[in-house]
Design an enzyme around this catalytic site. Sequence first.
Site, PDB file in Angstrom:
ATOM      1  N   TYR A   1       0.837  -1.205   0.000  1.00  0.00           N
ATOM      2  CA  TYR A   1       0.000   0.000   0.000  1.00  0.00           C
ATOM      3  C   TYR A   1       0.872   1.256   0.000  1.00  0.00           C
ATOM      4  O   TYR A   1       0.686   2.156  -0.820  1.00  0.00           O
ATOM      5  CB  TYR A   1      -0.912  -0.042   1.232  1.00  0.00           C
ATOM      6  CG  TYR A   1      -1.675   1.221   1.534  1.00  0.00           C
ATOM      7  CD1 TYR A   1      -2.762   1.591   0.754  1.00  0.00           C
ATOM      8  CD2 TYR A   1      -1.327   2.040   2.618  1.00  0.00           C
ATOM      9  CE1 TYR A   1      -3.481   2.758   1.040  1.00  0.00           C
ATOM     10  CE2 TYR A   1      -2.043   3.186   2.907  1.00  0.00           C
ATOM     11  CZ  TYR A   1      -3.117   3.545   2.121  1.00  0.00           C
ATOM     12  OH  TYR A   1      -3.814   4.697   2.402  1.00  0.00           O
TER      13      TYR A   1
ATOM     14  N   LYS B   1       1.262   4.177  -2.931  1.00  0.00           N
ATOM     15  CA  LYS B   1       0.925   5.589  -2.719  1.00  0.00           C
ATOM     16  C   LYS B   1       2.135   6.484  -2.986  1.00  0.00           C
ATOM     17  O   LYS B   1       1.974   7.617  -3.445  1.00  0.00           O
ATOM     18  CB  LYS B   1       0.403   5.795  -1.290  1.00  0.00           C
ATOM     19  CG  LYS B   1      -0.983   5.199  -1.064  1.00  0.00           C
ATOM     20  CD  LYS B   1      -2.071   6.006  -1.779  1.00  0.00           C
ATOM     21  CE  LYS B   1      -3.449   5.632  -1.290  1.00  0.00           C
ATOM     22  NZ  LYS B   1      -4.494   6.550  -1.720  1.00  0.00           N
TER      23      LYS B   1
HETATM   24  N1  NAP Z   1      -8.668   6.065   6.661  1.00  0.00           N
HETATM   25  C1  NAP Z   1      -7.419   6.452   6.870  1.00  0.00           C
HETATM   26  O1  NAP Z   1      -6.912   6.487   8.015  1.00  0.00           O
HETATM   27  C2  NAP Z   1      -6.544   6.876   5.720  1.00  0.00           C
HETATM   28  C3  NAP Z   1      -5.244   7.305   6.011  1.00  0.00           C
HETATM   29  C4  NAP Z   1      -4.424   7.720   4.983  1.00  0.00           C
HETATM   30  C5  NAP Z   1      -4.917   7.704   3.684  1.00  0.00           C
HETATM   31  N2  NAP Z   1      -6.175   7.286   3.428  1.00  0.00           N
HETATM   32  C6  NAP Z   1      -6.631   7.305   2.026  1.00  0.00           C
HETATM   33  O2  NAP Z   1      -7.899   7.925   1.947  1.00  0.00           O
HETATM   34  C7  NAP Z   1      -8.663   7.342   0.890  1.00  0.00           C
HETATM   35  C8  NAP Z   1      -9.981   6.844   1.439  1.00  0.00           C
HETATM   36  O3  NAP Z   1      -9.700   5.966   2.510  1.00  0.00           O
HETATM   37  P1  NAP Z   1     -10.858   5.234   3.327  1.00  0.00           P
HETATM   38  O4  NAP Z   1     -10.308   4.960   4.674  1.00  0.00           O
HETATM   39  O5  NAP Z   1     -12.137   5.954   3.156  1.00  0.00           O
HETATM   40  O6  NAP Z   1     -10.891   3.850   2.520  1.00  0.00           O
HETATM   41  P2  NAP Z   1     -12.008   2.729   2.470  1.00  0.00           P
HETATM   42  O7  NAP Z   1     -13.018   2.917   3.530  1.00  0.00           O
HETATM   43  O8  NAP Z   1     -11.250   1.437   2.391  1.00  0.00           O
HETATM   44  O9  NAP Z   1     -12.692   3.000   1.058  1.00  0.00           O
HETATM   45  C9  NAP Z   1     -11.985   2.748  -0.094  1.00  0.00           C
HETATM   46  C10 NAP Z   1     -12.824   3.206  -1.261  1.00  0.00           C
HETATM   47  O10 NAP Z   1     -12.103   2.888  -2.463  1.00  0.00           O
HETATM   48  C11 NAP Z   1     -12.949   2.101  -3.282  1.00  0.00           C
HETATM   49  N3  NAP Z   1     -12.185   1.174  -4.110  1.00  0.00           N
HETATM   50  C12 NAP Z   1     -11.389   0.154  -3.717  1.00  0.00           C
HETATM   51  N4  NAP Z   1     -10.883  -0.476  -4.794  1.00  0.00           N
HETATM   52  C13 NAP Z   1     -11.377   0.179  -5.886  1.00  0.00           C
HETATM   53  C14 NAP Z   1     -11.238   0.010  -7.282  1.00  0.00           C
HETATM   54  N5  NAP Z   1     -10.517  -0.976  -7.822  1.00  0.00           N
HETATM   55  N6  NAP Z   1     -11.891   0.877  -8.108  1.00  0.00           N
HETATM   56  C15 NAP Z   1     -12.650   1.866  -7.608  1.00  0.00           C
HETATM   57  N7  NAP Z   1     -12.845   2.065  -6.292  1.00  0.00           N
HETATM   58  C16 NAP Z   1     -12.217   1.223  -5.461  1.00  0.00           C
HETATM   59  C17 NAP Z   1     -13.882   1.370  -2.325  1.00  0.00           C
HETATM   60  O11 NAP Z   1     -15.013   0.926  -3.036  1.00  0.00           O
HETATM   61  P3  NAP Z   1     -15.876  -0.394  -2.612  1.00  0.00           P
HETATM   62  O12 NAP Z   1     -16.887   0.077  -1.605  1.00  0.00           O
HETATM   63  O13 NAP Z   1     -16.474  -0.839  -3.896  1.00  0.00           O
HETATM   64  O14 NAP Z   1     -14.909  -1.379  -2.040  1.00  0.00           O
HETATM   65  C18 NAP Z   1     -14.166   2.489  -1.330  1.00  0.00           C
HETATM   66  O15 NAP Z   1     -15.115   3.374  -1.836  1.00  0.00           O
HETATM   67  C19 NAP Z   1      -7.786   6.245   0.303  1.00  0.00           C
HETATM   68  O16 NAP Z   1      -7.092   6.749  -0.814  1.00  0.00           O
HETATM   69  C20 NAP Z   1      -6.830   5.922   1.425  1.00  0.00           C
HETATM   70  O17 NAP Z   1      -5.608   5.413   0.937  1.00  0.00           O
HETATM   71  C21 NAP Z   1      -7.011   6.865   4.407  1.00  0.00           C
END
Ligand code: NAP
Length: 269
Positions: free
Chosen positions: A166, A170
């Site tokens: 991951y 990124k």
């Molecule tokens: N949460 C954190 O602490 C955190 C920290 C640093 C960075 N981030 C970044 O913030 C962003 C959102 O994170 P989150 O925590 O909200 O993640 P999440 O809850 O895991 O949601 C991921 C999203 O990406 C979609 N997705 C996964 N694979 C995909 C694909 N092949 N094509 C299109 N969509 C796809 C998922 O869709 P489905 O519902 O269909 O699976 C979901 O809508 C990400 O880029 C993550 O790396 C998050």
Amino acid sequence: MSSYVITGASRGLGFEFLRQLSADPSNTVIGLVRGTAATETKVAELGRKNIHILKGDLTEYSSLKRAAEETAKITGGSLDYLIANAAFVSRWSAYDPIGVLGKDSSKLEEDLKETLNANVVGNVHLFNLFTPLILKGKVKKVISISTGLADYELLSKFEIEGGAPYSISKAALNAAVAHFSAQYAKDGVLFISISPGVVETGQHANATPEQLQKAMAMGGKFVAYAPHFTGPAQPESSVKDVISVYEKASVAAGDGGSFISHLGNKQWI
Ligand SMILES: NC(=O)c1ccc[n+]([C@@H]2O[C@H](COP(=O)([O-])OP(=O)(O)OC[C@H]3O[C@@H](n4cnc5c(N)ncnc54)[C@H](OP(=O)(O)O)[C@@H]3O)[C@@H](O)[C@H]2O)c1
């Protein structure tokens, strides 16, 4: 009155971007998701007419191309903001160090390829397909949602071991964003990578007790890095912070291609 495309709008931060940005009825907000029916049900509960849900899978070029065509029909051919939020986050590789993952070399290779394919290849296609619309927009901002785990100096200094595929994906995506900025800043397009901080989006919901222990150990390293860290933020405040950062950022201020946090600097937590 602006137009937005948000990828990964089905849940987590993506759904929160959709919710906050559509609160202004003059905005047109388009969410790209893999499963349109489930998101349409969630969106219906918001009772807003300015939200459109389109199919958009990062691993299916044809679905992204169709989404760009459909977006052009909705907006009249332009787009103000693209928020590249979707990410594939492998649970298999989230907890163990890279050398432990490497004991199953084929599984590690499969996991790396799946992660890079979605997070790097998919987003490069996304940017190429939507940039023509962005060039016709009035705001011209492309925001890539990154992570502090793409900061390799942080990883080595604080011995943050989990989630190697991951973070590798990124960090590569940050480089892709810099390349897009190198080409398009002269046309006034801001490409920027912004980390949202550590946010509770249910990432450990299905973790085993052993995995939860590893997550706690990682939390301990976050505290070593940021002694004020008391636990993940909620999506509402993180998304507010990210919006405020990209609203202030501009090509003119030299922000093109940069990699910063929800705090607007290199402090990730
Ligand atoms: N949460 C954190 O602490 C955190 C920290 C640093 C960075 N981030 C970044 O913030 C962003 C959102 O994170 P989150 O925590 O909200 O993640 P999440 O809850 O895991 O949601 C991921 C999203 O990406 C979609 N997705 C996964 N694979 C995909 C694909 N092949 N094509 C299109 N969509 C796809 C998922 O869709 P489905 O519902 O269909 O699976 C979901 O809508 C990400 O880029 C993550 O790396 C998050």
